[in-house]
Design a protein around this motif. Structure first.
Motif: not given
Lengths: 317, 290
Positions: A237-243, A291
């Protein structure tokens, strides 16, 4: 979430307080909103705009239309590979992760004794710095000396798969570090020559990555897919997790951005574009394509979910 | 793995359940899983205490013999890990404080005050939750350069001092607090600010504790943004420092593992001591995998 908001009557909500309270509300909002505007909202728009430009930060930006996108989607082989890898990880790791997570949750919910203990251990990875975790796993899966490779080799010896060549044991006895490696392709033949399909393909990827000049060794055999797939970074879901992962991989394993960087997965690509080659526009374009890719995936998945899952009683969350 | 099929939910009678076969199997599987979970940590620890020749023996052993404590000394001398710690601590504390401050004020407005455009604005906030960080990172980087914040603590702290997610979480919680309390306070002549400070915030202990742990942990472990904006030991945080270390000592696994231990140990210790809080924090904010 906003289901039962209005307990109120006919008067429009915002009219029921005096105007000066409105200003108060804006004041409360100000610090957060300023930050939101400057560091989130405007950058989103800016990044979209930027993706239509070519800009190296040194010379003035130049409008190039959809050239960045066109290039990415038509001629950029690395990008294609990266898209595929992202897709591959989404369909393989996410379901596995969900399945294991669910299994674990159910197991821990049986009123067992020692629950605290298990929870302590199973939660441990959540608090660890991903850089350290990555380092440890690189070493864990180290091609020559990792403990897992040893296990795989032992297994291989018992089941008739190729075992490590003599040279290796020799080298280890001398305690040398890996500076005098045999030619990777040679090694590949030695190790994987007899292995069928997938394993060989996997090994092949390892080798090709190495030919890209990496000193770092990745896992052997099927494990090579695990070594970089920090599963919790792959939420679709591409939430901000992927930093966390991308730059990590850039700095830990210098195999990004080169043709044949077959491990690289999506977030990996825009970084070198933007920060090594100072191509801000291209970097932004990559970010947007990915995205959208993830967005579409999430959307489809949510749709499917609606078909599979029936929520009792309207199902608000 | 195991057959999880039987064993009805027994949470309520959990006093002393007789060990059924199902439970035994489950324990076995969970212990096996625990070993798998701990193995990387053990391997890290073992390697960090070995000498180079021990590292490269085959087959590898989990027990260092002899134990080489000097690796830690070498590691600390090779990289200023103390400095990295201070940096991490400073950044994480600042980010946590600021983020909770700004977010709780905004959440108070969204959850307790009425103003024109409230719902619309909140929707805009929510919409950006979907957008991954990497979309905004490049403009943020450009902005930081423009402000001449590159390689300063401003760059590390200010852009991360705001959080849509925290606003959302706090707003949901604030709404659960009875409105009568606000109204009573207002009757007594309290200002909105005072209501925020003396009514709402004190009543939000659990969510604030959870958020604190969550934000702190996120900031402490954050890697990508600090990597992009810090460029010298003076501003490097632990994860970035460790990555730099990796870049320079790239086959000295004994040192790298010692560095990893140094980076992980304090967090793990705090975690073991305050396990319950951590788990609450992570589950309450519902984004465990972050």
């Amino acid at each position: 979430m906003t289901a039962s908001t209005s307990t109120q009557s006919s008067v429009p909500r915002w009219q029921r307080y005096k105007p000066d309270q409105q200003w108060e509300a804006y004041l409360f909002l100000l610090p957060s909103f300023a930050g939101f505007l400057i560091f989130v909202a405007i950058p989103v728009v800016a990044s979209l705009a930027l993706s239509f430009f070519e800009w190296s930060l040194l010379s003035p930006p130049e409008f190039v239309g959809i050239k960045n996108y066109k290039q990415l989607l038509s001629s950029d082989l690395v990008f294609r590979k990266v898209l595929f890898n992202t897709f591959y990880f989404i369909v393989t790791i996410v379901p596995l992760q969900l399945a294991f997570g669910l299994l674990l949750a159910v197991s821990l919910n049986q009123g067992l004794r020692g629950l605290e203990f298990y929870r302590l251990i199973y939660f441990m990875p959540v608090v660890t710095t991903i850089v350290a975790a990555a380092l440890v796993f690189q070493w864990f899966f180290n091609y020559d000396f990792g403990i897992l490779s040893a296990a795989v080799w032992e297994l291989g010896a018992k089941t008739g798969l190729p075992s490590p060549p003599a040279g290796l044991a020799e080298r280890s006895r001398l305690g040398q570090t890996g500076s005098r490696d045999p030619d990777p392709v040679e090694k590949y033949r030695l190790y994987y020559g007899h292995l069928p399909g997938r394993a060989a393909g996997c090994a092949d990827r390892t080798v090709r990555c190495r030919q890209g000049g990496r000193r770092q060794r990745l896992a052997t055999l099927p494990l090579c897919d695990l070594s970089h797939g920090q599963p919790h970074n792959l939420l679709p879901d591409g939430h901000p997790d992927d930093r966390r992962l991308p730059a990590l991989q850039r700095s830990l394993r210098h195999d990004t951005g080169r043709p044949g960087a077959s491990y690289a997965y999506h977030r990996l690509l825009y970084l070198p574009a933007a920060f090594e080659f100072s191509r801000m526009g291209k970097g932004a374009a990559v970010a947007w394509v990915l995205f959208i890719f993830i967005f579409v995936f999430t959307f489809v998945q949510t749709r499917l979910q609606r078909r599979w899952v029936h929520y009792e009683a309207g199902g608000d969350s | 793995m195991t057959s999880t099929a039987p064993a009805p939910l027994r949470r309520d009678t959990a006093r002393a359940p007789a060990l059924s076969t199902g439970h035994l199997l489950l324990h076995a599987a969970l212990i096996l899983g625990s070993v798998a979970m701990l193995l990387p940590f053990g391997w890290m620890l073992a390697t960090s205490l070995k000498s180079p020749p021990q590292i490269f023996t085959y087959p590898p052993s989990l027990v260092p013999n002899p134990v080489v404590w000097k690796n830690y000394l070498d590691t600390v001398q090779a990289m200023p890990f103390g400095r990295f710690y201070l940096n991490s601590l400073f950044v994480a504390v600042s980010v946590t404080t600021l983020q909770i401050l700004t977010s709780s004020l905004a959440a108070f407005a969204f959850g307790r005050l009425r103003f024109r455009g409230r719902e619309a604005l909140f929707l805009v906030y929510l919409a950006t939750l979907m957008i991954p960080f990497h979309v905004t990172m490049i403009p943020n980087f450009i902005l930081v350069r423009f402000l001449r914040w590159f390689d300063t603590f401003y760059a590390l702290i200010v852009p991360t001092a705001f959080s849509v997610f925290a606003v959302f979480l706090l707003r949901q919680y604030f709404r659960g607090i009875p409105v009568d309390l606000d109204e009573a306070a207002r009757m007594d002549g309290a200002s909105s600010f005072r209501i925020w400070a003396q009514v709402i915030m004190p009543l939000s202990g659990p969510v604030l504790a959870a958020l604190t742990i969550f934000v702190f942990l996120g900031s402490w472990n954050d890697f990508l943004w600090p990597l992009v904006v810090s460029n010298s030991h003076a501003t490097r945080t632990i994860p970035v420092g460790l990555a730099t270390f990796r870049g320079q000592y790239n086959t000295d696994w004994h040192l790298l593992m010692a560095g990893s231990v140094i980076a992980l140990l304090p967090v793990l210790l705090v975690y073991v001591v305050a396990q319950k809080r951590f788990v609450e924090g992570i589950t309450l904010s519902g984004m465990g995998g972050r």
